[in-house]
Design a protein around this motif. Structure first.
Motif, PDB file in Angstrom:
ATOM      1  N   PRO A 113      45.005  16.359  34.878  1.00  0.00           N
ATOM      2  CA  PRO A 113      44.256  15.812  36.057  1.00  0.00           C
ATOM      3  C   PRO A 113      42.959  15.348  35.560  1.00  0.00           C
ATOM      4  O   PRO A 113      42.342  15.709  34.607  1.00  0.00           O
ATOM      5  CB  PRO A 113      44.075  17.124  36.851  1.00  0.00           C
ATOM      6  CG  PRO A 113      44.151  18.234  36.218  1.00  0.00           C
ATOM      7  CD  PRO A 113      44.992  17.869  35.053  1.00  0.00           C
ATOM      8  N   ASP A 114      42.467  14.178  35.970  1.00  0.00           N
ATOM      9  CA  ASP A 114      41.062  13.475  35.816  1.00  0.00           C
ATOM     10  C   ASP A 114      40.816  12.780  36.937  1.00  0.00           C
ATOM     11  O   ASP A 114      40.949  11.452  37.311  1.00  0.00           O
ATOM     12  CB  ASP A 114      41.550  12.424  34.771  1.00  0.00           C
ATOM     13  CG  ASP A 114      40.091  11.493  34.186  1.00  0.00           C
ATOM     14  OD1 ASP A 114      39.067  12.477  34.493  1.00  0.00           O
ATOM     15  OD2 ASP A 114      40.258  10.508  33.795  1.00  0.00           O
ATOM     16  N   GLY A 115      39.996  13.504  37.722  1.00  0.00           N
ATOM     17  CA  GLY A 115      39.499  13.034  39.035  1.00  0.00           C
ATOM     18  C   GLY A 115      40.740  12.647  39.856  1.00  0.00           C
ATOM     19  O   GLY A 115      41.594  13.734  40.357  1.00  0.00           O
ATOM     20  N   SER A 116      41.115  11.686  40.600  1.00  0.00           N
ATOM     21  CA  SER A 116      42.058  11.278  41.668  1.00  0.00           C
ATOM     22  C   SER A 116      43.229  10.897  40.843  1.00  0.00           C
ATOM     23  O   SER A 116      44.396  10.632  41.385  1.00  0.00           O
ATOM     24  CB  SER A 116      41.634  10.354  42.504  1.00  0.00           C
ATOM     25  OG  SER A 116      41.033   9.094  41.899  1.00  0.00           O
ATOM     26  N   SER A 117      43.129  10.655  39.516  1.00  0.00           N
ATOM     27  CA  SER A 117      44.258  10.213  38.569  1.00  0.00           C
ATOM     28  C   SER A 117      44.774  11.528  37.639  1.00  0.00           C
ATOM     29  O   SER A 117      44.321  12.378  37.471  1.00  0.00           O
ATOM     30  CB  SER A 117      43.977   9.054  37.990  1.00  0.00           C
ATOM     31  OG  SER A 117      42.895   8.903  36.936  1.00  0.00           O
ATOM     32  N   ARG A 118      45.624  10.787  36.426  1.00  0.00           N
ATOM     33  CA  ARG A 118      45.822  11.832  35.464  1.00  0.00           C
ATOM     34  C   ARG A 118      45.723  11.022  34.137  1.00  0.00           C
ATOM     35  O   ARG A 118      46.080   9.766  33.959  1.00  0.00           O
ATOM     36  CB  ARG A 118      47.459  12.049  35.650  1.00  0.00           C
ATOM     37  CG  ARG A 118      47.463  13.170  36.886  1.00  0.00           C
ATOM     38  CD  ARG A 118      48.806  13.499  36.813  1.00  0.00           C
ATOM     39  NE  ARG A 118      49.050  14.939  36.002  1.00  0.00           N
ATOM     40  CZ  ARG A 118      48.863  16.315  36.210  1.00  0.00           C
ATOM     41  NH1 ARG A 118      48.045  16.369  37.275  1.00  0.00           N
ATOM     42  NH2 ARG A 118      48.963  17.090  35.338  1.00  0.00           N
TER      43      ARG A 118
END
Length: 234
Positions: free
Chosen positions: A12-17
Motif C-alpha cells: 500500500p502507498d497512500g490510496s494506491s499500491r
C-alpha cells in the motif's frame, strides 16, 4: 529446487499500491547457484522475502522442494523455513555469548519435530562436519568477537546448512568484506551448494562473480530478466 512462477507483490502507498515484484518467474535446480543483481530499490529484497516464504505474494506461486508454499498457513510456512530453507544475511547476526560451535547447535532447538530435537549426538556431529567444511574446526570454541568478518560469515553459512535445507537464500554475503575474503566466501558457497545439493539464490552487487554462477538475472523496477553470462571455470 525452488520455483517462483508469475509472482507479483504490491504494498500500500497512500490510496494506491506500489509494485515491488512485477510478474517474476525464477527456477533454481538442486546443486546450482543463480545470482540476482540490480540497483538498490529494484525489488531484490522483496523477491528474497517471497522466496523464503516470509511474505506471501499477491499473485503467483512459490514451490520449494515440491511443496507449494503460497497456500500454507503462517505456522506451516514457519515450519517450512525451519526444515527446508537456509538463510544467509548480509550481517552474520551471531549470538555474542555463543561459540562458533554453539551457534550451530542451537539451530537444532528451533525445530518443532521432537525426533530431531532428540538427536543430539547427530547434531553435534553435523555441527563439527560443517565447521570443518567451512575451515573453522580450530576456531570452534571462539565467540564472534574473536572471529574476523570473513570467519563470522563462514559460521553464518554453516549455521544455515545445519538442517540440510533444500533451498539456500543468500543476501549480499560479501558486502562487508574485502575482495580477497569476499572471493573466499563465494568459493565456499559454490562448493557447498554442489556438495549439499541445495538450490541457492544469491543476491549480489558484484558483477564479477556472475559468470561463475549457474545463471544470473537482473532486477529493475520489480521486473526480473535473465542475463547472458558466459560461464568460467572455478
Amino acid at each position: 529446487m525452488i520455483d517462483l512462477a508469475n509472482v507479483t507483490l504490491t504494498f500500500p502507498d497512500g490510496s494506491s499500491r506500489v509494485t515491488a515484484i512485477d510478474d517474476a518467474t525464477l527456477h533454481v535446480d538442486a546443486g546450482t547457484t543463480v545470482g540476482i543483481t540490480g540497483p538498490s530499490g529494484s525489488g531484490k529484497s522483496s523477491l528474497l522475502a517471497v522466496a523464503s516464504t516470509l511474505i506471501a505474494p499477491d499473485r503467483g506461486t512459490v514451490t520449494i522442494d515440491d511443496v507449494e508454499a503460497t497456500g500454507l498457513t503462517l505456522t506451516e510456512r514457519a515450519e517450512l523455513r525451519r526444515t527446508r530453507i537456509g538463510l544467509v544475511f548480509q550481517q552474520s547476526n551471531l549470538i555474542a555469548s555463543l561459540t562458533a560451535y554453539e551457534q550451530l547447535l542451537v539451530m537444532n532447538e528451533l525445530t518443532t519435530d521432537p525426533r530431531r530435537r532428540g538427536a543430539r549426538a547427530a547434531t553435534r556431529e553435523r555441527a563439527s562436519e560443517l565447521l570443518d567444511a567451512v575451515g573453522l574446526s580450530r576456531d570452534a570454541g571462539k565467540r564472534p568477537a574473536q572471529l574476523s568478518g570473513g570467519q563470522r560469515q563462514r559460521v553464518n553459512i554453516a549455521r544455515a546448512l545445519m538442517h540440510r535445507p533444500a533451498v539456500l537464500i543468500v543476501d549480499e554475503p560479501t558486502s562487508a568484506l574485502d575482495q580477497e575474503r569476499g572471493t573466499q566466501i563465494i568459493d565456499l558457497l559454490l562448493r557447498l551448494t554442489s556438495e549439499h545439493d541445495t538450490a541457492t539464490i544469491l543476491v549480489t552487487h558484484d558483477q564479477r562473480i556472475l559468470p561463475r554462477l549457474t545463471g544470473a538475472h537482473t532486477m529493475v523496477d520489480g521486473r526480473l530478466r535473465a542475463l547472458d553470462t558466459p560461464q568460467t571455470v572455478g
